[in-house]
Design a protein around this motif. Sequence first.
Motif, PDB file in Angstrom:
ATOM      1  N   UNK A  73       1.042  -1.000   0.315  1.00 37.41           N
ATOM      2  CA  UNK A  73      -0.229   0.228  -0.276  1.00 37.41           C
ATOM      3  C   UNK A  73       0.698   1.436   0.162  1.00 37.41           C
ATOM      4  N   UNK A  74       0.419   2.349  -0.365  1.00 43.60           N
ATOM      5  CA  UNK A  74       1.517   3.565  -0.815  1.00 43.60           C
ATOM      6  C   UNK A  74       0.674   4.370  -0.970  1.00 43.60           C
ATOM      7  N   UNK A  75       1.580   6.110  -0.551  1.00 46.34           N
ATOM      8  CA  UNK A  75       0.034   6.814  -0.242  1.00 46.34           C
ATOM      9  C   UNK A  75       0.653   7.804   1.704  1.00 46.34           C
ATOM     10  N   UNK A  76       0.156   9.055   1.211  1.00 48.35           N
ATOM     11  CA  UNK A  76       0.710   9.349   2.754  1.00 48.35           C
ATOM     12  C   UNK A  76       0.273   8.995   4.367  1.00 48.35           C
ATOM     13  N   UNK A  77      -0.554   7.795   4.358  1.00 48.85           N
ATOM     14  CA  UNK A  77      -0.603   7.738   5.383  1.00 48.85           C
ATOM     15  C   UNK A  77       0.201   6.068   4.927  1.00 48.85           C
ATOM     16  N   UNK A  78       0.978   5.349   4.138  1.00 46.96           N
ATOM     17  CA  UNK A  78       1.671   4.034   4.020  1.00 46.96           C
ATOM     18  C   UNK A  78       2.497   4.433   4.117  1.00 46.96           C
ATOM     19  N   UNK A  79       2.959   5.416   3.649  1.00 46.07           N
ATOM     20  CA  UNK A  79       4.644   5.913   2.821  1.00 46.07           C
ATOM     21  C   UNK A  79       5.566   5.936   4.431  1.00 46.07           C
ATOM     22  N   UNK A  80       7.028   4.891   3.719  1.00 42.56           N
ATOM     23  CA  UNK A  80       7.515   5.271   4.821  1.00 42.56           C
ATOM     24  C   UNK A  80       8.079   6.571   5.374  1.00 42.56           C
ATOM     25  N   UNK A  81       8.204   7.518   5.132  1.00 42.66           N
ATOM     26  CA  UNK A  81       8.309   9.040   5.098  1.00 42.66           C
ATOM     27  C   UNK A  81       7.830   9.127   6.178  1.00 42.66           C
ATOM     28  N   UNK A  84       4.004  11.579  11.231  1.00 44.61           N
ATOM     29  CA  UNK A  84       3.038  11.485  11.534  1.00 44.61           C
ATOM     30  C   UNK A  84       3.009  10.382  13.099  1.00 44.61           C
ATOM     31  N   UNK A  85       3.415  10.735  13.944  1.00 43.95           N
ATOM     32  CA  UNK A  85       3.875   9.720  15.071  1.00 43.95           C
ATOM     33  C   UNK A  85       2.455   9.418  15.813  1.00 43.95           C
ATOM     34  N   UNK A  86       1.308   9.394  15.447  1.00 42.83           N
ATOM     35  CA  UNK A  86       0.288   8.883  16.325  1.00 42.83           C
ATOM     36  C   UNK A  86      -0.279   7.418  14.803  1.00 42.83           C
ATOM     37  N   UNK A  87       0.045   8.382  13.675  1.00 42.78           N
ATOM     38  CA  UNK A  87      -0.018   6.859  13.035  1.00 42.78           C
ATOM     39  C   UNK A  87       1.035   5.881  12.599  1.00 42.78           C
ATOM     40  N   UNK A  88       2.299   6.262  12.933  1.00 41.89           N
ATOM     41  CA  UNK A  88       3.371   5.411  12.771  1.00 41.89           C
ATOM     42  C   UNK A  88       3.806   3.464  12.983  1.00 41.89           C
ATOM     43  N   UNK A  89       2.908   3.483  14.094  1.00 45.32           N
ATOM     44  CA  UNK A  89       2.762   2.560  14.807  1.00 45.32           C
ATOM     45  C   UNK A  89       1.524   1.021  13.826  1.00 45.32           C
ATOM     46  N   UNK A  90       0.649   1.622  13.551  1.00 44.16           N
ATOM     47  CA  UNK A  90      -0.491   1.153  12.432  1.00 44.16           C
ATOM     48  C   UNK A  90       0.548   0.944  11.022  1.00 44.16           C
ATOM     49  N   UNK A  95       2.381  -2.802   7.327  1.00 38.14           N
ATOM     50  CA  UNK A  95       3.437  -2.706   6.161  1.00 38.14           C
ATOM     51  C   UNK A  95       3.821  -5.154   6.889  1.00 38.14           C
ATOM     52  N   UNK A  96       3.340  -5.089   7.513  1.00 35.23           N
ATOM     53  CA  UNK A  96       4.043  -6.415   8.859  1.00 35.23           C
ATOM     54  C   UNK A  96       3.272  -7.289   7.541  1.00 35.23           C
ATOM     55  N   UNK A  97       1.842  -7.485   8.150  1.00 35.43           N
ATOM     56  CA  UNK A  97       0.811  -8.563   7.853  1.00 35.43           C
ATOM     57  C   UNK A  97       0.889  -8.553   6.606  1.00 35.43           C
ATOM     58  N   UNK A  98       0.999  -7.248   5.516  1.00 36.96           N
ATOM     59  CA  UNK A  98       1.016  -7.119   4.102  1.00 36.96           C
ATOM     60  C   UNK A  98       2.444  -8.168   3.298  1.00 36.96           C
ATOM     61  N   UNK A  99       3.411  -8.146   3.980  1.00 31.15           N
ATOM     62  CA  UNK A  99       4.235  -8.595   4.057  1.00 31.15           C
ATOM     63  C   UNK A  99       4.266 -10.041   4.236  1.00 31.15           C
ATOM     64  N   UNK A 100       3.105 -10.808   5.171  1.00 30.91           N
ATOM     65  CA  UNK A 100       2.876 -11.295   5.482  1.00 30.91           C
ATOM     66  C   UNK A 100       2.345 -12.349   4.246  1.00 30.91           C
ATOM     67  N   UNK A 101       0.774 -11.996   3.877  1.00 28.84           N
ATOM     68  CA  UNK A 101       0.443 -12.219   2.884  1.00 28.84           C
ATOM     69  C   UNK A 101       1.097 -11.790   1.574  1.00 28.84           C
ATOM     70  N   UNK A 102       2.018 -11.998   1.607  1.00 27.18           N
ATOM     71  CA  UNK A 102       3.215 -11.725   0.530  1.00 27.18           C
ATOM     72  C   UNK A 102       3.696 -12.993   0.369  1.00 27.18           C
ATOM     73  N   UNK A 112       7.727  -0.808  -2.426  1.00 28.96           N
ATOM     74  CA  UNK A 112       7.710  -0.491  -0.887  1.00 28.96           C
ATOM     75  C   UNK A 112       8.332   1.337  -1.813  1.00 28.96           C
ATOM     76  N   UNK A 113       6.718   2.699  -0.962  1.00 30.78           N
ATOM     77  CA  UNK A 113       7.593   3.159  -1.439  1.00 30.78           C
ATOM     78  C   UNK A 113       8.449   4.435   0.117  1.00 30.78           C
ATOM     79  N   UNK A 114       9.120   5.107  -0.432  1.00 27.27           N
ATOM     80  CA  UNK A 114       9.629   6.607   0.627  1.00 27.27           C
ATOM     81  C   UNK A 114       8.904   7.034   0.588  1.00 27.27           C
ATOM     82  N   UNK A 115       8.217   7.506  -0.277  1.00 28.95           N
ATOM     83  CA  UNK A 115       6.936   8.266  -0.286  1.00 28.95           C
ATOM     84  C   UNK A 115       7.039   9.939  -0.076  1.00 28.95           C
ATOM     85  N   UNK A 116       6.269  10.820  -0.322  1.00 33.46           N
ATOM     86  CA  UNK A 116       7.068  11.979  -1.345  1.00 33.46           C
ATOM     87  C   UNK A 116       6.191  13.103  -0.105  1.00 33.46           C
ATOM     88  N   UNK A 117       5.116  13.115   0.423  1.00 35.12           N
ATOM     89  CA  UNK A 117       4.342  14.058   1.105  1.00 35.12           C
ATOM     90  C   UNK A 117       5.086  15.233   1.366  1.00 35.12           C
TER      91      UNK A 117
END
Length: 298
Positions: A73-81, A84-90, A95-102, A112-117
Amino acid sequence: MGNGIVFSHFYPFEHVDERLLPSIFAEFRDNGVENLVFTDSFSTRLLKSPEFFQRLKAACHDVGVRLREMHAPFGECYDLACESSARRPGLFRDHLTCMRYAAETGSRTYTIHVGAWDSVYLHKPNELIRPLVLEALEQLIPEAEKLDLILALENAFERSNAPTEVMYYVNTVGNAHVGCCFDSGHANVMAARPGKTQEQYGPHMLHTVWQEHIEFCTDAFELMAPAMVTCHLHDNDGFSDQHRMPGDGTVDWADLSEKLRKYAPRLRSIQSEVNTVSRGYSIRALCGKFREIFPGLA
């Protein structure tokens, strides 16, 4: 080109009803395709509707295709960059969940995207973005090692996603489970060529993304080749991300295919990323074109 390289075809599944998936899968199968890209639309959907995974697996099994090489997944709330301290644990958990699906579907790479926002809209320099990305990789690498999955950082067309930045992370981390995904379309947008000027780009790219000064990068492939584990292949006119068929843009496909064969020692997979829906291409034409470029593989 080395043994064991898998070719997977992309399809923009977000544009079709779930009931059409078996038909689309069958169309690829009937055109000689065994592997499809586990797209970001699938991975994002699984986070919201985990029951979709079993239906997806069943459809693939019934038709006889496999989902390979997941795009995160990518975009402001999924990119590694994401800052948001509130969002980062989620973000890490997702990503860990998706990696297991993979891993469960046999994917070997997780693009995976670094991020551009922050880079584009807050004009944050790369030096302030890097600690966030390195922290995220630190969180994901142990699971990647456990799953034997390679995190593939993708080049794009923003300062924070430049090939030099992708390689900064690969080299700084220095882990075999971190590599890169070379995107031919993104590289072509940022490549210089005779007669090409920054004034020819659209206003968003020139004024918003690059704040009036575009930094060209003509040697993206050469920079990324030592760490390249997968690639996204599509074409464009050199100014915007159009996801066209090879030959419908300005990418030199004879040169690129030869370089992929000779100069990417870690390459595990090749992925088409042509958008057949938005561009009006048929699946048959898509498969035929890549078979011409990569005979015996696509």
